[in-house]
Write an enzyme that holds these catalytic residues in place. Structure first.
Site, PDB file in Angstrom:
ATOM      1  N   ASP A  19      97.359  -2.885 -83.021  1.00  0.00           N
ATOM      2  CA  ASP A  19      98.172  -1.844 -82.373  1.00  0.00           C
ATOM      3  C   ASP A  19      97.792  -1.571 -80.922  1.00  0.00           C
ATOM      4  O   ASP A  19      97.810  -0.414 -80.472  1.00  0.00           O
ATOM      5  CB  ASP A  19      98.098  -0.543 -83.173  1.00  0.00           C
ATOM      6  CG  ASP A  19      98.509  -0.703 -84.624  1.00  0.00           C
ATOM      7  OD1 ASP A  19      99.003  -1.777 -84.992  1.00  0.00           O
ATOM      8  OD2 ASP A  19      98.323   0.251 -85.388  1.00  0.00           O
ATOM      9  N   LYS A  84     104.779  -2.249 -88.122  1.00  0.00           N
ATOM     10  CA  LYS A  84     104.473  -1.549 -89.358  1.00  0.00           C
ATOM     11  C   LYS A  84     104.609  -0.041 -89.197  1.00  0.00           C
ATOM     12  O   LYS A  84     104.633   0.480 -88.079  1.00  0.00           O
ATOM     13  CB  LYS A  84     103.043  -1.880 -89.810  1.00  0.00           C
ATOM     14  CG  LYS A  84     101.967  -1.446 -88.814  1.00  0.00           C
ATOM     15  CD  LYS A  84     100.586  -1.877 -89.263  1.00  0.00           C
ATOM     16  CE  LYS A  84      99.504  -1.515 -88.258  1.00  0.00           C
ATOM     17  NZ  LYS A  84      99.308  -0.081 -88.054  1.00  0.00           N
ATOM     18  N   CYS A 120      93.732   3.437 -87.827  1.00  0.00           N
ATOM     19  CA  CYS A 120      94.220   2.113 -88.218  1.00  0.00           C
ATOM     20  C   CYS A 120      93.100   1.089 -88.378  1.00  0.00           C
ATOM     21  O   CYS A 120      93.124   0.277 -89.313  1.00  0.00           O
ATOM     22  CB  CYS A 120      95.260   1.629 -87.216  1.00  0.00           C
ATOM     23  SG  CYS A 120      96.728   2.674 -87.143  1.00  0.00           S
TER      24      CYS A 120
END
Length: 207
Positions: A19, A84, A120
């Site tokens: 990310d 996602k 994450c």
């Protein structure tokens, strides 16, 4: 959870890029240093034939992977590039591509860079560990909005079996031997990026 050894040398590396997106650039602590560390690691993946798994979080709202990384995210080493909503990178699509240690398949040594460390990155590491893989979190390649969150998350990940290490350490561990056919390429990369690495460690190595 499958039994894993924290003392095991790295044998089957794969890089997980979590990310690292445009919209986070101004919010994340020392974001440019995460990008430079990730760039170094990605530049090593091609000569070393290391698989790469990439995710973005809600790309439509938060933007693509930063432009500096995109030239290094093409070609056969990129096994997945997934958008996602899950916080963990271990989406059903990526999970389906990974070996299954509980079935006797060789576990991966997952090298994680990206953001945010306590969300994450942590959830990705926990999911990989739970599946029986080994996890290496690069201290100079992960960050969060709040710097204090990094230390708490990295301490937790150490406690549950992840290895917290550095980008230079991981590259030389993957090489393993000065007679490796790509030793000169990787040592050249390390020398070229030594100042960036030093700056990243000065800011990001404190846990």
């Amino acid at each position: 959870m499958a039994s894993i050894s924290r003392a095991c040398r790295i044998r089957n590396p794969a890089v997980f890029v979590c990310d690292i997106q445009e919209k986070f650039a101004k919010a994340i602590y020392e974001f440019p240093k995460v990008v430079t560390t990730t760039t170094k690691i990605l530049r090593a993946t091609n000569p070393l034939s290391i698989p790469i798994y990439v995710t973005t979080q809600n790309r439509e709202k938060l933007g693509p992977v930063v432009s500096a990384l995109q030239p290094h995210l093409t070609g056969p080493n990129v096994r997945a590039d997934i958008d996602k909503t899950l916080f963990s990178m271990i989406t059903p699509e990526i999970d389906a591509l990974l070996p299954v240690p509980s079935k006797g398949e060789t576990p991966i040594d997952a090298v994680i860079v990206g953001i945010e460390t306590h969300i994450c990155v942590t959830q990705t590491a926990l999911d990989l560990l739970e599946r029986g893989h080994r996890v290496y979190v690069l201290v100079d390649g992960v960050s969060s909005v709040n710097v204090e969150e990094r230390g708490v998350a990295l301490a937790r990940l150490r406690d549950v079996g992840a290895i917290v290490t550095t980008s230079e350490s991981i590259l030389f561990e993957i090489l393993g031997d000065a007679s490796h056919q790509h030793f000169k390429t990787i040592t050249g990369l390390v020398k070229e990026t030594k100042e960036e690495t030093k700056e990243a460690l000065e800011k990001l190595s404190k846990i």
